[in-house]
Design a protein around this motif. Structure first.
Motif, PDB file in Angstrom:
ATOM      1  N   LYS A 129     -93.234  -6.796 -76.255  1.00  0.00           N
ATOM      2  CA  LYS A 129     -92.651  -6.928 -74.923  1.00  0.00           C
ATOM      3  C   LYS A 129     -93.450  -6.034 -74.002  1.00  0.00           C
ATOM      4  CE  LYS A 129     -87.975  -7.741 -76.528  1.00  0.00           C
ATOM      5  NZ  LYS A 129     -86.589  -7.278 -76.536  1.00  0.00           N
ATOM      6  N   ASP A 169     -93.546  -9.246 -64.435  1.00  0.00           N
ATOM      7  CA  ASP A 169     -92.599  -9.885 -65.352  1.00  0.00           C
ATOM      8  C   ASP A 169     -92.811  -9.318 -66.754  1.00  0.00           C
ATOM      9  OD1 ASP A 169     -91.718 -11.486 -63.312  1.00  0.00           O
ATOM     10  OD2 ASP A 169     -92.411 -13.378 -64.184  1.00  0.00           O
ATOM     11  N   GLU A 196     -95.035 -17.956 -79.860  1.00  0.00           N
ATOM     12  CA  GLU A 196     -94.537 -18.247 -78.515  1.00  0.00           C
ATOM     13  C   GLU A 196     -94.745 -17.065 -77.580  1.00  0.00           C
ATOM     14  OE1 GLU A 196     -90.725 -21.103 -79.645  1.00  0.00           O
ATOM     15  OE2 GLU A 196     -90.356 -19.017 -79.041  1.00  0.00           O
ATOM     16  N   ARG A 217     -92.901 -15.890 -74.085  1.00  0.00           N
ATOM     17  CA  ARG A 217     -91.724 -16.210 -73.286  1.00  0.00           C
ATOM     18  C   ARG A 217     -91.727 -15.392 -71.994  1.00  0.00           C
ATOM     19  NH1 ARG A 217     -89.597 -16.311 -78.727  1.00  0.00           N
ATOM     20  NH2 ARG A 217     -88.752 -14.204 -78.602  1.00  0.00           N
ATOM     21  N   PRO A 237     -89.574 -14.266 -68.325  1.00  0.00           N
ATOM     22  CA  PRO A 237     -88.183 -13.966 -67.973  1.00  0.00           C
ATOM     23  C   PRO A 237     -87.426 -15.137 -67.344  1.00  0.00           C
ATOM     24  CG  PRO A 237     -89.674 -12.338 -67.006  1.00  0.00           C
ATOM     25  CD  PRO A 237     -90.507 -13.370 -67.656  1.00  0.00           C
ATOM     26  N   ASP A 238     -88.164 -16.106 -66.791  1.00  0.00           N
ATOM     27  CA  ASP A 238     -87.483 -17.251 -66.178  1.00  0.00           C
ATOM     28  C   ASP A 238     -87.031 -18.283 -67.211  1.00  0.00           C
ATOM     29  OD1 ASP A 238     -89.809 -18.554 -66.944  1.00  0.00           O
ATOM     30  OD2 ASP A 238     -90.452 -19.052 -64.905  1.00  0.00           O
ATOM     31  N   GLY A 239     -87.230 -17.982 -68.505  1.00  0.00           N
ATOM     32  CA  GLY A 239     -86.820 -18.898 -69.564  1.00  0.00           C
ATOM     33  C   GLY A 239     -87.929 -19.807 -70.061  1.00  0.00           C
ATOM     34  N   SER A 240     -89.081 -19.763 -69.418  1.00  0.00           N
ATOM     35  CA  SER A 240     -90.209 -20.581 -69.865  1.00  0.00           C
ATOM     36  C   SER A 240     -90.692 -20.097 -71.223  1.00  0.00           C
ATOM     37  CB  SER A 240     -91.374 -20.498 -68.870  1.00  0.00           C
ATOM     38  OG  SER A 240     -90.981 -20.949 -67.603  1.00  0.00           O
ATOM     39  N   ILE A 241     -91.007 -21.049 -72.081  1.00  0.00           N
ATOM     40  CA  ILE A 241     -91.541 -20.747 -73.408  1.00  0.00           C
ATOM     41  C   ILE A 241     -92.842 -21.511 -73.569  1.00  0.00           C
ATOM     42  CG2 ILE A 241     -91.172 -20.944 -75.897  1.00  0.00           C
ATOM     43  CD1 ILE A 241     -88.155 -20.780 -75.335  1.00  0.00           C
TER      44      ILE A 241
END
Length: 193
Positions: free
Chosen positions: A8, A135, A145, A147, A149-153
């Motif tokens: 992260k 972000d 993956e 990822r 923060p807006d949910g995009s993967i």
């Protein structure tokens, strides 16, 4: 080599294209076989001014980028010569992953052998991420993956052996050494036959 399952981090953006290994670590710093300490020379000719002071415009010299472990780079990152010192320098600088739309094959392979994860995504995705360096991205090595923060993967390619080495924190030789008992058993039975 330190393995990792997830990372992260916010990102450092270096939008230039065709960043070659001589720009990553200039040839004059290749006289060592030690990995430690090369980070201070990463991007040397861009990071430091002629008098040796930090170039305040260079992203790695900006205080808000301190400790960030993901580099978002322009297309064709790591092109040029095959020097393994390039991923050594970037890892010593604190990076764990490079994200670009194109990463040179030899640099990619050298990176994977040294615990630095090269991630190739579509150019539009990389450009979009570059506009949001603050972000916190999550890189999941096990799931392959990235990822946002807006949910995009975003899934990325990573061969199974390189993935295993990153997860276990071993290079190719280290992987073999952890299987010493299996190898010895095989050798004993093969020799007996």
């Amino acid at each position: 080599m330190t393995g990792f399952r997830q990372l992260k981090s916010r990102s450092v953006v270096l939008p230039q294209t065709n960043i070659d290994t001589d720009q990553i670590i200039p040839a004059r710093f290749l006289s060592t076989t030690e990995r430690a300490g090369l980070g201070k020379h990463a991007f040397n000719d861009w990071r430091w001014q002629a008098d040796g002071s930090p170039n305040p415009a260079f992203p790695f010299n900006q205080p808000e980028n301190a400790g960030r472990q993901i580099l978002l780079a322009g297309r064709n990152f790591g092109c040029g010569s095959s020097r393994e010192h390039a991923p050594w320098a970037l890892a010593d600088l604190g990076l764990r992953a490079i994200v670009s739309s194109e990463i040179a094959d030899i640099f990619r392979n050298n990176s994977l052998k040294n615990g630095l994860l090269p991630i190739v995504l579509d150019e539009e995705i990389v450009q979009s991420l570059m506009h949001r360096p603050d972000d916190e991205l999550v890189i999941d090595v096990a799931a392959r993956e990235l990822r946002a923060p807006d949910g995009s993967i975003f899934t990325f390619p990573l061969d199974a052996f390189a993935q295993t080495c990153l997860l276990e924190g071993v290079d190719e030789l280290g992987y073999l050494l952890t299987r010493h008992n299996d190898i010895a058993r095989y050798e004993a039975t093969a020799h007996a036959r």
